[in-house]
Design a protein around this motif. Structure first.
Motif, PDB file in Angstrom:
ATOM      1  N   ASN A  48       0.972  -1.293   0.137  1.00 26.43           N
ATOM      2  CA  ASN A  48       0.137   0.006   0.038  1.00 26.43           C
ATOM      3  C   ASN A  48       0.933   1.439  -0.089  1.00 26.43           C
ATOM      4  OD1 ASN A  48      -2.888   0.201  -0.283  1.00 26.43           O
ATOM      5  ND2 ASN A  48      -2.986   1.303   1.727  1.00 26.43           N
ATOM      6  N   GLU A  58       3.355   1.994   1.763  1.00 27.16           N
ATOM      7  CA  GLU A  58       3.747   2.469   3.092  1.00 27.16           C
ATOM      8  C   GLU A  58       4.966   1.719   3.563  1.00 27.16           C
ATOM      9  OE1 GLU A  58       0.276   1.461   5.229  1.00 27.16           O
ATOM     10  OE2 GLU A  58      -0.987   3.051   4.248  1.00 27.16           O
ATOM     11  N   LYS A  80       1.835   0.495  13.203  1.00 25.78           N
ATOM     12  CA  LYS A  80       2.948   1.114  13.161  1.00 25.78           C
ATOM     13  C   LYS A  80       4.122   0.118  13.374  1.00 25.78           C
ATOM     14  CE  LYS A  80       0.715   4.891  12.491  1.00 25.78           C
ATOM     15  NZ  LYS A  80       0.640   5.585  11.009  1.00 25.78           N
ATOM     16  N   GLU A 136       9.790   0.614   8.944  1.00 21.50           N
ATOM     17  CA  GLU A 136       9.397   0.804   7.379  1.00 21.50           C
ATOM     18  C   GLU A 136       9.851  -0.118   6.719  1.00 21.50           C
ATOM     19  OE1 GLU A 136      10.395   3.933   3.884  1.00 21.50           O
ATOM     20  OE2 GLU A 136      11.041   4.448   5.982  1.00 21.50           O
TER      21      GLU A 136
END
Length: 231
Positions: free
Chosen positions: A188, A190, A214, A217
């Motif tokens: 997505n 992200e 969260k 990354e």
């Protein structure tokens, strides 16, 4: 019951001559199949060529050259075969070929129907990896495509369209900015992960994407082929 109409996108960059990509594909599919919200996930198949402008050659020769020694090549092939067997995949390195897969990627780009596209992608892996079919001449690619249900119209479009080649190049440029190897997965837009991860890791990533968890990354990097052509 509350519904979530949002669509989530997973972009997957891979190459049909990357030994790890078929394993990663099968493991991701296993994770997606067990994901409760799989109907909200759209998978985009992205192109990357490990060997642009490279003449076809036996895969074993390519691995020996890239890894620096016959022993390293044998060790890698044994590992890939073990990974493959655990996912029900048959790797026949003796007949596999390595080279520029531009036409194979263009052919996939030419197919609009999602089910047919997925069938073609699987056939490209299976026919080249298990059956030793060439991905480097159009007669062989047409045979593979037709066996996967691709229409004559789509095949003609693949060979006549300059736009499709540009789309392949666009995919390559976009992943070269962020990725370090294929297969490469972006969830997505992200976060990302690369390599032949475990199905459990892919499922964790799908949950992270869906529930907006969260965290880091970049997830762990698994077995992959380097974007610069090195395994």
């Amino acid at each position: 019951m509350r519904s979530n109409p949002k669509e989530f996108v997973v972009d997957i960059w891979s190459d049909y001559v990357c030994p790890w990509c078929w394993v990663a594909k099968r493991r991701f599919e296993s994770a997606l199949e067990s994901f409760p919200y799989k109907d909200s996930v759209r998978v985009n198949i992205r192109a990357y060529r490990l060997a642009p402008n490279h003449a076809p050659e036996p895969m074993i020769d390519a691995l020996k050259r890239k890894l620096g020694s016959p022993t390293s090549a044998v060790n890698m092939m044994n590992t890939v075969q073990q990974y493959g067997q655990s996912s029900g995949l048959d790797y026949c390195f003796e007949t596999m070929l390595f080279g520029d897969t531009a036409d194979a990627h263009i052919l996939v780009k030419a197919v609009d129907d999602g089910e047919v596209k997925n069938s073609l992608v699987e056939a490209l892996y299976e026919q080249s990896t298990t059956r030793g079919k060439s991905l480097f001449n159009r007669d062989s690619l047409e045979y593979i495509a037709k066996s996967a249900g691709v229409s004559d119209e789509s095949i003609r479009f693949a060979w006549s369209s300059t736009q499709l080649r540009l789309l392949v190049q666009e995919d390559e440029r976009s992943v070269a900015q962020t990725g370090s190897g294929v297969p490469f997965f972006v969830f997505n837009k992200e976060f990302s992960m690369s390599g032949a991860q475990r199905s459990e890791d892919f499922l964790e990533a799908l949950n992270k994407m869906y529930f907006g968890k969260k965290g880091e990354e970049q997830l762990l990097t698994g077995q992959a082929c380097g974007i610069d052509g090195r395994s």
